[in-house]
Write an enzyme that holds these catalytic residues in place. Structure first.
Site, mmCIF file in Angstrom:
data_model
loop_
_atom_site.group_PDB
_atom_site.id
_atom_site.type_symbol
_atom_site.label_atom_id
_atom_site.label_comp_id
_atom_site.label_asym_id
_atom_site.label_seq_id
_atom_site.Cartn_x
_atom_site.Cartn_y
_atom_site.Cartn_z
ATOM 1 N N SER A 161 0.758 -1.092 0.005
ATOM 2 C CA SER A 161 -0.121 0.001 0.077
ATOM 3 C C SER A 161 0.989 1.208 0.074
ATOM 4 O O SER A 161 1.745 1.113 0.516
ATOM 5 C CB SER A 161 -0.747 0.074 1.348
ATOM 6 O OG SER A 161 -1.731 1.359 1.489
ATOM 7 N N TYR A 174 -1.493 -0.338 10.320
ATOM 8 C CA TYR A 174 -1.584 -0.483 9.039
ATOM 9 C C TYR A 174 -0.487 -0.172 8.207
ATOM 10 O O TYR A 174 0.288 -0.933 7.502
ATOM 11 C CB TYR A 174 -2.727 0.236 8.331
ATOM 12 C CG TYR A 174 -3.268 -0.140 6.956
ATOM 13 C CD1 TYR A 174 -3.536 -1.428 6.376
ATOM 14 C CD2 TYR A 174 -2.841 0.790 6.032
ATOM 15 C CE1 TYR A 174 -3.767 -1.648 5.186
ATOM 16 C CE2 TYR A 174 -2.956 0.753 4.658
ATOM 17 C CZ TYR A 174 -3.631 -0.660 4.196
ATOM 18 O OH TYR A 174 -3.660 -0.976 2.948
#
Length: 281
Positions: A161, A174
């Site tokens: 990501s 995350y």
């Protein structure tokens, strides 16, 4: 298709319209029950190809499998939770023994952040993110590499990501888990280069998936899951080491690196985001 596969071997770069394309016979995809993983399954579904699809939701996984069978693929499914890394490794080895994997796409992941009313993330959530987003994909990539090195062929895709490039104060678990995966992918690629096994790291921005729909803040330059699947497949064919999309985020990554830390930290601390709770199961 069967006779052509025998002539070319278990995996080949086949000629199509005068261009070389990556033509795996067996593709294993984690996170195949929804989002990017499901669209990649549909993209690679065709006659003569075996898809091994993993997901947590049995009903959604079967719907994707049905679509892929309609397009002519042979499909095997497996329902499991990647939070159990040991079970995932054992499952991969079992599936690879039955159907040697040419293309391993590790698309499963979780996206959670600190809730707006909370001061910190939950420790249990950070642990789960570390397992599902980093530890288990890294272990599965290693298990895949063990087998592919022996066969002197194969390609591994790790879905990271753009959050890995930035110290997001509301999503430390995350962004940290994806940052770990980013460095692991780079190291794995360097380690496998001499053995004919490719590694591609994919760092997407916002993609219209159930994970992104939970985010209530702005989602600039959001792409559809089919668009993302096509970009990833092209990166695999081109054996690209790192795909970042949209391209703007590649520039933001460089800006984050060269910006003085006090300024960067001040900007990060001003960022706000919120997210709906994850659905059960």
């Amino acid at each position: 298709m069967e006779s052509a596969s025998k002539e070319r071997g278990p995996m080949a770069n086949a000629q199509q319209n005068g261009e070389i394309r990556f033509d795996p016979v067996t593709v294993l995809i984690t996170g195949a029950s929804s989002g990017i993983g499901a669209e990649l399954a549909r993209f690679y579904a065709r006659s003569g190809r075996t898809l091994v699809l993993w997901g947590r939701d049995a009903a959604r996984l079967e719907r994707v499998a049905r679509d892929c069978r309609t397009m002519g693929a042979t499909v095997r499914t497996r329902v499991l939770d990647l939070a159990d890394g040991h079970a995932a490794i054992a499952s991969f080895r079992e599936d690879d023994t039955d159907h040697p994997v040419d293309l391993l796409i590790l698309a499963a992941g979780l996206g959670d952040m600190r809730q707006h009313a909370e001061r910190t993330e939950r420790a249990e959530t950070v642990l789960e993110l570390g397992l599902v987003n980093y530890a288990t994909p890294a272990a599965l990539a290693t298990a895949g590499a063990e087998r592919m090195v022996l066969r002197q062929r194969g390609h591994i895709v790790l879905l990271g990501s753009v959050a890995a490039f930035h110290a997001l104060p509301f999503a430390a678990g995350y962004s940290g888990s994806k940052a770990g995966l980013t460095r692991f992918a780079e190291a794995l690629r360097n380690g496998l280069a001499e053995y004919g096994v490719g590694v591609t790291l994919v760092s997407p921005g916002f993609v219209d998936t159930p994970m992104s729909r939970r985010v209530s803040s702005a989602k600039p330059f959001m792409q559809t899951a089919p668009q993302a699947a096509r970009l990833i497949a092209r990166a695999v064919e081109e054996e690209r080491p790192h795909l970042i999309f949209p391209r703007l985020f590649a520039g933001l990554r460089i800006l984050d690196i060269i910006m003085p830390r006090p300024i960067r930290d001040a900007i990060m601390r001003r960022l706000k985001a919120d997210q709906a709770p994850r659905a059960a199961g």
